[in-house]
Scaffold this active site. Structure first.
Site, PDB file in Angstrom:
ATOM      1  N   CYS A 111      -1.592  -6.355 -10.554  1.00 12.29           N
ATOM      2  CA  CYS A 111      -2.704  -5.414 -10.326  1.00 12.29           C
ATOM      3  C   CYS A 111      -3.078  -4.640 -11.588  1.00 12.29           C
ATOM      4  CB  CYS A 111      -2.365  -4.457  -9.196  1.00 12.29           C
ATOM      5  SG  CYS A 111      -1.813  -5.290  -7.715  1.00 12.29           S
ATOM      6  N   HIS A 251      -6.395   1.998  -9.550  1.00  7.03           N
ATOM      7  CA  HIS A 251      -6.185   0.753  -8.805  1.00  7.03           C
ATOM      8  C   HIS A 251      -6.247   1.090  -7.324  1.00  7.03           C
ATOM      9  CE1 HIS A 251      -4.624  -2.813  -7.120  1.00  7.03           C
ATOM     10  NE2 HIS A 251      -3.397  -2.369  -6.935  1.00  7.03           N
ATOM     11  N   ASN A 281      -6.911  -4.138  -1.173  1.00  6.18           N
ATOM     12  CA  ASN A 281      -6.330  -4.243  -2.514  1.00  6.18           C
ATOM     13  C   ASN A 281      -6.653  -5.631  -3.079  1.00  6.18           C
ATOM     14  OD1 ASN A 281      -4.653  -4.613  -4.708  1.00  6.18           O
ATOM     15  ND2 ASN A 281      -2.846  -3.713  -3.744  1.00  6.18           N
TER      16      ASN A 281
HETATM   17  O1  UT7 Z   1      -1.041  -3.235  -5.746  1.00  8.93           O
HETATM   18  C1  UT7 Z   1       0.299  -2.928  -5.635  1.00  8.93           C
HETATM   19  C2  UT7 Z   1       0.797  -3.479  -4.337  1.00  8.93           C
HETATM   20  N1  UT7 Z   1       1.168  -2.695  -3.289  1.00  8.93           N
HETATM   21  C3  UT7 Z   1       1.136  -1.353  -3.063  1.00  8.93           C
HETATM   22  O2  UT7 Z   1       0.684  -0.547  -3.809  1.00  8.93           O
HETATM   23  C4  UT7 Z   1       1.704  -0.893  -1.774  1.00  8.93           C
HETATM   24  C5  UT7 Z   1       2.472   0.406  -1.878  1.00  8.93           C
HETATM   25  N2  UT7 Z   1       2.996   0.759  -0.577  1.00  8.93           N
HETATM   26  C6  UT7 Z   1       2.211   1.154   0.451  1.00  8.93           C
HETATM   27  O3  UT7 Z   1       1.005   1.244   0.309  1.00  8.93           O
HETATM   28  C7  UT7 Z   1       2.863   1.511   1.751  1.00  8.93           C
HETATM   29  O4  UT7 Z   1       4.269   1.557   1.578  1.00  8.93           O
HETATM   30  C8  UT7 Z   1       2.515   0.492   2.895  1.00  8.93           C
HETATM   31  C9  UT7 Z   1       1.057   0.654   3.296  1.00  8.93           C
HETATM   32  C10 UT7 Z   1       2.783  -0.922   2.460  1.00  8.93           C
HETATM   33  C11 UT7 Z   1       3.362   0.794   4.118  1.00  8.93           C
HETATM   34  O5  UT7 Z   1       3.182   2.143   4.532  1.00  8.93           O
HETATM   35  P1  UT7 Z   1       4.471   3.050   4.873  1.00  8.93           P
HETATM   36  O6  UT7 Z   1       3.940   4.354   5.304  1.00  8.93           O
HETATM   37  O7  UT7 Z   1       5.374   3.001   3.689  1.00  8.93           O
HETATM   38  O8  UT7 Z   1       5.053   2.296   6.138  1.00  8.93           O
HETATM   39  P2  UT7 Z   1       6.489   1.627   6.326  1.00  8.93           P
HETATM   40  O9  UT7 Z   1       6.605   0.374   5.540  1.00  8.93           O
HETATM   41  O10 UT7 Z   1       7.527   2.675   6.139  1.00  8.93           O
HETATM   42  O11 UT7 Z   1       6.427   1.240   7.853  1.00  8.93           O
HETATM   43  C12 UT7 Z   1       6.304   2.232   8.879  1.00  8.93           C
HETATM   44  C13 UT7 Z   1       6.197   1.531  10.207  1.00  8.93           C
HETATM   45  C14 UT7 Z   1       7.293   0.482  10.417  1.00  8.93           C
HETATM   46  O12 UT7 Z   1       7.683   0.534  11.790  1.00  8.93           O
HETATM   47  P3  UT7 Z   1       9.016   1.317  12.235  1.00  8.93           P
HETATM   48  O13 UT7 Z   1      10.126   0.648  11.481  1.00  8.93           O
HETATM   49  O14 UT7 Z   1       8.790   2.752  11.806  1.00  8.93           O
HETATM   50  O15 UT7 Z   1       9.049   1.120  13.714  1.00  8.93           O
HETATM   51  C15 UT7 Z   1       6.584  -0.822  10.175  1.00  8.93           C
HETATM   52  O16 UT7 Z   1       7.138  -1.900  10.878  1.00  8.93           O
HETATM   53  O17 UT7 Z   1       4.960   0.842  10.312  1.00  8.93           O
HETATM   54  C16 UT7 Z   1       5.207  -0.508  10.721  1.00  8.93           C
HETATM   55  N3  UT7 Z   1       4.152  -1.352  10.153  1.00  8.93           N
HETATM   56  C17 UT7 Z   1       2.997  -1.580  10.779  1.00  8.93           C
HETATM   57  N4  UT7 Z   1       2.522  -1.187  11.974  1.00  8.93           N
HETATM   58  C18 UT7 Z   1       1.298  -1.577  12.319  1.00  8.93           C
HETATM   59  C19 UT7 Z   1       4.143  -1.987   8.947  1.00  8.93           C
HETATM   60  N5  UT7 Z   1       2.980  -2.632   8.795  1.00  8.93           N
HETATM   61  C20 UT7 Z   1       2.244  -2.396   9.911  1.00  8.93           C
HETATM   62  C21 UT7 Z   1       0.968  -2.780  10.337  1.00  8.93           C
HETATM   63  N6  UT7 Z   1       0.538  -2.355  11.544  1.00  8.93           N
HETATM   64  N7  UT7 Z   1       0.151  -3.551   9.576  1.00  8.93           N
END
Ligand code: UT7
Length: 324
Positions: A111, A251, A281
């Site tokens: 990215c 980004h 993204n």
């Molecule tokens: O370009 C560089 C590439 N990437 C990035 O910059 C990404 C950086 N990270 C992020 O943007 C965030 O960490 C994410 C958007 C990927 C995830 O958000 P988060 O607030 O860190 O969520 P999490 O991974 O801690 O997940 C929270 C909950 C989990 O459920 P439990 O374990 O709390 O029951 C996940 O299973 O959200 C769940 N979850 C979803 N639920 C509905 C994960 N993805 C989804 C989804 N829909 N698509």
């Protein structure tokens, strides 16, 4: 001597996939995606490969700059989703636009790729080796997503954006910084190719490494830390104060990352140009797509100070302060 952006351009595939469309194929919801990321929809290719997105962008860049293809001296494309291992996307662009006098190659910095490519172009131009360059970030991330993984497939989109740059005696790139932290590479990977052949056993358990694999929380932490520090260093090295910066183009990975960066830097959120809701993204394409949108809206004037900053796989980051 500086390197100045003469024209910007972008191209995204026509097909739009909304959060509600995704909720029909994975266990997710518009509410979750919107609240956690700011994304409402993304463009997904129904067949066009990365080179085709890049070629369309390159044609737009030349048309807007009023430059003939045979006058282009350098073409750099940043991507992690090239059509082939070889040739580079840049060589395919060279052929399709007829830039027969250019040197063409790709760079891989995920990215942050557009920032790396623009920086390389600037070095060649500042050294007096080339007078101009086409610089593009282009991706079809849809082909490296596991569409059954809700934690990744909702985040990304396809697209390309770029800039045509020339040597300038006045305005242009003022200050910049690139960075890499290879020891963290495992927190964000994609596109693993197996080392298997007729003389050894098939490497087991690596199929899923073809797709985007990410420790979202670790990437989130890395992004907020590295971008803030990098922007602070770039501003400190320049003669420009944060108040003088008209727009920051970050980004587009997560709206919450942008909010945190804005808070930590004490640069008002209104100065951050965000369009993640429309494209998701798009990796190396995200900064140039946003820059082009800002430019097309007529929001940038000659001499405005614009800050571009990105982070990505590798892990890598890149920040650039520009006088438009
Ligand atoms: O370009 C560089 C590439 N990437 C990035 O910059 C990404 C950086 N990270 C992020 O943007 C965030 O960490 C994410 C958007 C990927 C995830 O958000 P988060 O607030 O860190 O969520 P999490 O991974 O801690 O997940 C929270 C909950 C989990 O459920 P439990 O374990 O709390 O029951 C996940 O299973 O959200 C769940 N979850 C979803 N639920 C509905 C994960 N993805 C989804 C989804 N829909 N698509």
């Amino acid at each position: 001597m500086a390197t100045r952006i003469i024209s910007t351009g972008s191209y995204v595939p026509e097909q739009i996939i909304t959060n509600d469309d995704l909720a029909k194929v994975v266990d997710t919801s518009d509410e979750w995606i919107t609240q956690r990321t700011g994304i409402k929809q993304r463009h997904i290719s129904l067949g066009e490969n990365t080179s085709e997105l890049a070629v369309n962008t390159a044609k737009q860049l030349l048309e807007r700059a009023g430059v003939a293809a045979d006058k282009v001296e350098l073409i750099i494309v940043a991507s992690v989703t090239a059509d082939y291992g070889t040739p580079s996307i840049a060589c395919m662009v060279q052929k399709e636009i007829g830039a027969s006098n250019a040197v063409a190659f790709d760079v891989v910095a995920a990215c942050s790729g557009f920032m790396f490519a623009l920086s390389i172009a600037d070095k060649y131009i500042s050294a007096g080796i080339y007078n101009n360059a086409i610089v593009i970030g282009a991706e079809t991330l849809s082909k490296i997503l596991d569409w059954s993984q809700r934690s990744t497939c909702v985040l990304f989109g396809d697209g390309a954006g770029g800039a045509y740059v020339e040597k300038s005696e006045t305005d242009g790139i003022i200050e910049e910084e690139l960075g890499s932290k290879g020891e963290l590479y495992e927190i964000l990977t994609e596109g693993y190719t197996r080392c298997s052949n007729v003389f050894n056993d098939i490497e087991e358990g690596t199929d899923s490494l073809w797709y985007v694999n990410m420790d979202g929380r670790e990437v989130f932490k890395f992004a907020t830390k590295s971008v803030v520090k990098s922007v602070e260093r770039v501003i400190a090295k320049s003669c420009v104060s944060p108040q003088e910066i008209k727009y920051v183009i970050p980004h587009q990975a997560n709206i919450r990352i942008v909010e945190i960066i804005s808070n930590k830097l004490k640069i008002p959120y209104e100065k951050f140009y965000v369009n993640i809701e429309k494209y998701g993204n798009t990796s190396s394409a995200s900064i140039p797509i946003a820059l082009n949108e800002l430019n097309e809206k007529g929001l940038i004037e000659r001499g405005d100070k614009i800050l571009l900053t990105g982070f990505g796989g590798g892990m890598t980051w890149g920040t650039m302060l520009i006088s438009w």
